[in-house]
Write an enzyme that holds these catalytic residues in place. Sequence first.
Site, PDB file in Angstrom:
ATOM      1  N   GLY A  94       0.824  -1.208   0.000  1.00 52.39           N
ATOM      2  CA  GLY A  94       0.000   0.000   0.000  1.00 52.39           C
ATOM      3  C   GLY A  94       0.854   1.253   0.000  1.00 52.39           C
ATOM      4  N   ASP A  95       1.828   1.320   0.885  1.00 54.54           N
ATOM      5  CA  ASP A  95       2.714   2.484   0.954  1.00 54.54           C
ATOM      6  C   ASP A  95       3.580   2.590  -0.299  1.00 54.54           C
ATOM      7  OD1 ASP A  95       1.794   3.245   3.465  1.00 54.54           O
ATOM      8  OD2 ASP A  95       3.327   2.096   4.518  1.00 54.54           O
TER       9      ASP A  95
END
Length: 140
Positions: A94-95
């Site tokens: 996600g990051d």
Amino acid sequence: KSDQGREVIKELAGVSDVLIENFKPGKMEEWGLGPQDLEKLNEELIYTRISGYGQTGPYSKLPGFASVCEAVGGFRYVNGFPDRPSVRPNLSMGDTMAALQAVIGILLALQARNGNQNARWRKEEDAAAASSSSSSSSSS
């Protein structure tokens, strides 16, 4: 959060090409540091926002933790084995993906912003070269 900190941000934004923020939507505006505020100091500033669920919509005010966003987006569902619970990847996708998409957007914005300046510069350079070659050919 302090007045002194906000002044430092304004000083830096006035001379920077890019600002990246990842607060909950509305936080920068609350501090007087939103895009409209900083555009007054530097209209060329590329203001990049990274949030878990976007700036508007039903989930926009929720914090965007990568592991939760991966699950909400279905990424966790497609990882692992059919007979076991889903697996969290060893890397925070996600990051990583949010950062990658932000960088792509920033690079495109820089190219769009600077492309016109580069095109003007090339036209001026071409005109100067054409002028110099026509004057040197006429003197021969």
